[in-house]
Scaffold this motif. Structure first.
Motif, PDB file in Angstrom:
ATOM      1  N   SER A 196       1.072  -1.124   0.247  1.00 22.16           N
ATOM      2  CA  SER A 196      -0.050   0.156  -0.223  1.00 22.16           C
ATOM      3  C   SER A 196       1.230   1.322  -0.006  1.00 22.16           C
ATOM      4  O   SER A 196       1.108   1.999  -0.913  1.00 22.16           O
ATOM      5  CB  SER A 196      -0.832  -0.590   1.355  1.00 22.16           C
ATOM      6  OG  SER A 196      -1.812  -1.175   1.035  1.00 22.16           O
ATOM      7  N   LEU A 197       1.934   1.247   0.768  1.00 17.85           N
ATOM      8  CA  LEU A 197       2.831   2.554   0.635  1.00 17.85           C
ATOM      9  C   LEU A 197       3.496   2.914  -0.659  1.00 17.85           C
ATOM     10  O   LEU A 197       4.204   3.638  -1.111  1.00 17.85           O
ATOM     11  CB  LEU A 197       3.884   1.963   2.165  1.00 17.85           C
ATOM     12  CG  LEU A 197       3.342   2.253   3.337  1.00 17.85           C
ATOM     13  CD1 LEU A 197       4.248   1.995   4.814  1.00 17.85           C
ATOM     14  CD2 LEU A 197       3.354   3.829   3.667  1.00 17.85           C
ATOM     15  N   ALA A 198       3.749   1.705  -1.152  1.00 18.61           N
ATOM     16  CA  ALA A 198       4.660   1.475  -2.436  1.00 18.61           C
ATOM     17  C   ALA A 198       3.903   1.675  -3.489  1.00 18.61           C
ATOM     18  O   ALA A 198       4.099   3.216  -4.276  1.00 18.61           O
ATOM     19  CB  ALA A 198       4.965   0.403  -3.151  1.00 18.61           C
ATOM     20  N   MET A 199       2.161   1.757  -3.253  1.00 19.92           N
ATOM     21  CA  MET A 199       1.164   1.920  -4.394  1.00 19.92           C
ATOM     22  C   MET A 199       1.705   4.108  -4.153  1.00 19.92           C
ATOM     23  O   MET A 199       0.852   4.521  -5.262  1.00 19.92           O
ATOM     24  CB  MET A 199      -0.077   1.760  -4.094  1.00 19.92           C
ATOM     25  CG  MET A 199       0.157   0.465  -4.511  1.00 19.92           C
ATOM     26  SD  MET A 199      -1.362  -0.901  -4.678  1.00 19.92           S
ATOM     27  CE  MET A 199      -2.342   0.637  -6.054  1.00 19.92           C
ATOM     28  N   LEU A 200       0.972   4.381  -2.731  1.00 20.13           N
ATOM     29  CA  LEU A 200       1.237   5.493  -2.285  1.00 20.13           C
ATOM     30  C   LEU A 200       1.988   6.241  -2.884  1.00 20.13           C
ATOM     31  O   LEU A 200       2.499   7.340  -4.308  1.00 20.13           O
ATOM     32  CB  LEU A 200       0.403   5.220  -0.713  1.00 20.13           C
ATOM     33  CG  LEU A 200      -0.024   6.280  -0.244  1.00 20.13           C
ATOM     34  CD1 LEU A 200      -0.664   6.157   0.609  1.00 20.13           C
ATOM     35  CD2 LEU A 200      -0.835   7.985  -1.346  1.00 20.13           C
ATOM     36  N   ALA A 201       3.803   5.849  -2.852  1.00 18.40           N
ATOM     37  CA  ALA A 201       4.500   6.510  -3.361  1.00 18.40           C
ATOM     38  C   ALA A 201       5.115   6.645  -4.631  1.00 18.40           C
ATOM     39  O   ALA A 201       5.485   7.560  -5.313  1.00 18.40           O
ATOM     40  CB  ALA A 201       6.074   5.699  -2.795  1.00 18.40           C
ATOM     41  N   GLU A 202       4.564   5.669  -5.846  1.00 22.69           N
ATOM     42  CA  GLU A 202       4.085   5.648  -6.918  1.00 22.69           C
ATOM     43  C   GLU A 202       3.104   6.766  -7.713  1.00 22.69           C
ATOM     44  O   GLU A 202       2.928   7.005  -8.922  1.00 22.69           O
ATOM     45  CB  GLU A 202       4.276   4.953  -7.920  1.00 22.69           C
ATOM     46  CG  GLU A 202       5.422   3.707  -7.220  1.00 22.69           C
ATOM     47  CD  GLU A 202       4.902   1.908  -7.327  1.00 22.69           C
ATOM     48  OE1 GLU A 202       4.307   1.824  -8.001  1.00 22.69           O
ATOM     49  OE2 GLU A 202       6.294   1.592  -8.006  1.00 22.69           O
ATOM     50  N   SER A 203       2.414   6.564  -6.809  1.00 29.48           N
ATOM     51  CA  SER A 203       1.349   7.953  -7.242  1.00 29.48           C
ATOM     52  C   SER A 203       0.713   9.327  -6.946  1.00 29.48           C
ATOM     53  O   SER A 203       1.874   9.940  -6.531  1.00 29.48           O
ATOM     54  CB  SER A 203      -0.088   7.745  -6.698  1.00 29.48           C
ATOM     55  OG  SER A 203      -0.303   8.110  -5.026  1.00 29.48           O
ATOM     56  N   ASP A 204      -0.029   9.955  -6.998  1.00 29.50           N
ATOM     57  CA  ASP A 204       0.286  11.713  -6.773  1.00 29.50           C
ATOM     58  C   ASP A 204      -1.115  11.986  -6.295  1.00 29.50           C
ATOM     59  O   ASP A 204      -1.261  12.811  -5.706  1.00 29.50           O
ATOM     60  CB  ASP A 204      -0.590  12.376  -8.388  1.00 29.50           C
ATOM     61  CG  ASP A 204      -0.182  13.964  -8.174  1.00 29.50           C
ATOM     62  OD1 ASP A 204       0.897  13.643  -8.071  1.00 29.50           O
ATOM     63  OD2 ASP A 204      -1.426  14.394  -8.723  1.00 29.50           O
ATOM     64  N   THR A 205      -1.089  10.829  -5.429  1.00 35.66           N
ATOM     65  CA  THR A 205      -2.385  11.381  -3.555  1.00 35.66           C
ATOM     66  C   THR A 205      -1.660  11.244  -2.641  1.00 35.66           C
ATOM     67  O   THR A 205      -0.332  10.833  -2.155  1.00 35.66           O
ATOM     68  CB  THR A 205      -2.796   9.577  -3.485  1.00 35.66           C
ATOM     69  OG1 THR A 205      -3.537   8.463  -4.644  1.00 35.66           O
ATOM     70  CG2 THR A 205      -3.441   9.877  -2.523  1.00 35.66           C
ATOM     71  N   VAL A 206      -2.539  12.444  -2.223  1.00 40.20           N
ATOM     72  CA  VAL A 206      -1.853  13.068  -0.908  1.00 40.20           C
ATOM     73  C   VAL A 206      -2.308  11.888   0.243  1.00 40.20           C
ATOM     74  O   VAL A 206      -3.577  12.039   0.103  1.00 40.20           O
ATOM     75  CB  VAL A 206      -1.881  14.615  -0.747  1.00 40.20           C
ATOM     76  CG1 VAL A 206      -1.422  15.082   0.075  1.00 40.20           C
ATOM     77  CG2 VAL A 206      -1.944  15.000  -1.997  1.00 40.20           C
TER      78      VAL A 206
END
Length: 292
Positions: free
Chosen positions: A184-194
């Motif tokens: 989940s953290l990796a997905m967040l890191a690769e996204s533009d989501t805050v």
């Protein structure tokens, strides 16, 4: 001073039922002004509300300029019927109805759309989230509809499935995000989501007696570890305290939240820079002028 990126002006940080009761016949300007003044006195000039079902945040937006506050609100949050969310908004059963809710929010002056995709922390079972998360395909369609209407999306979300579904759908901000794993953290890191973690909703319960401290400590430690990981991964992260929640007072809540980040990272300057960048992203994304 940092802005407050997640608040509920309808709540008072003391007693939710009483706080809502005072607005049942319409927004109470006296109470709203007291809360706005609490922000003004602390030099807080930006507040992003999470919405409510009684028009209180909408009224706060009208009054906020008198206090020098840039106040943004979804007017109400949108939840699927039978799932968590009625506490702060209005429900839908079908995607056609969801679209109607989006249009209703826009017509009422919403600055963005708030969706509820999961339940909340289950204090009776560590790692568990109440209720059943919305299916990823549903969340994707909800975000698509909101974006097509030119609206950014704030998403109340917890747990791995919920977080991954929300990030994959392209939500603009992820609120809470408890119990995330490495994927989940990796997905967040690769996204533009805050990410807006709202740490003090649990941290401020320590010693209160509502829940046993031994129940709270593992939740707090898990959140702290994810904050450190998020910092290392460069995840966009903004300060929001969920002000109005129990023991999270308007004005004071965001100071508690920012201090929590500094303590967790052990470097106040680095924490402040990181959060300032995240807040800037929130301010940029959560306006009705955004286009995808």
């Amino acid at each position: 001073m940092f802005g407050e990126c997640h608040a509920h002006i309808i709540m008072d940080g003391v007693n939710y039922r009483h706080a809502v009761e005072v607005h049942k016949n319409g927004p109470d300007d006296k109470i709203i002004r007291e809360h706005l003044k609490a922000y003004q006195e602390r030099g807080i000039v930006f507040v992003r509300d999470g919405g409510d079902a009684l028009g209180v945040s909408a009224r706060a937006k009208e009054l906020a300029p008198e206090y020098g506050i840039d106040y943004r609100t979804p007017i109400f949050a949108i939840h699927k019927e039978g799932h968590y969310g009625s506490i702060v908004g209005n429900g839908f059963a079908t995607m056609v109805e969801f679209h109607k809710r989006v249009l209703e929010a826009k017509q009422a002056g919403a600055d963005f759309i708030k969706i509820m995709t999961t339940g909340i922390l289950d204090f009776n079972e560590h790692g568990a989230i109440t209720g059943t998360p919305l299916d990823g395909s549903e969340v994707k369609e909800m975000v698509h509809i909101a974006h097509e209407e030119g609206m950014a999306v704030m998403s109340h979300t917890n747990g791995d499935y919920g977080v991954q579904a929300a990030v994959a759908a392209g939500v603009d901000s992820l609120e809470h995000g408890n119990y995330m794993n490495e994927e989940s953290l990796a997905m967040l890191a690769e996204s533009d989501t805050v990410w807006v973690p709202t740490l003090v909703t649990v941290r401020n319960l320590l010693g209160d007696g509502r829940y046993d401290d031994e129940t709270l400590k593992p939740i707090i430690e898990s959140a702290e570890e994810n904050i450190r990981k998020a910092f290392r991964l460069g995840i966009k992260t903004a300060p929001g305290s969920d002000a109005g929640a129990y023991r999270v007072l308007h004005g004071k809540g965001i100071r508690d939240e920012v201090q929590s980040f500094a303590e967790i990272l052990g470097d106040q300057d680095a924490a402040y820079r990181w959060l300032a960048e995240g807040e800037a992203e929130i301010k940029k994304k959560f306006t009705v002028t955004v286009h995808w």
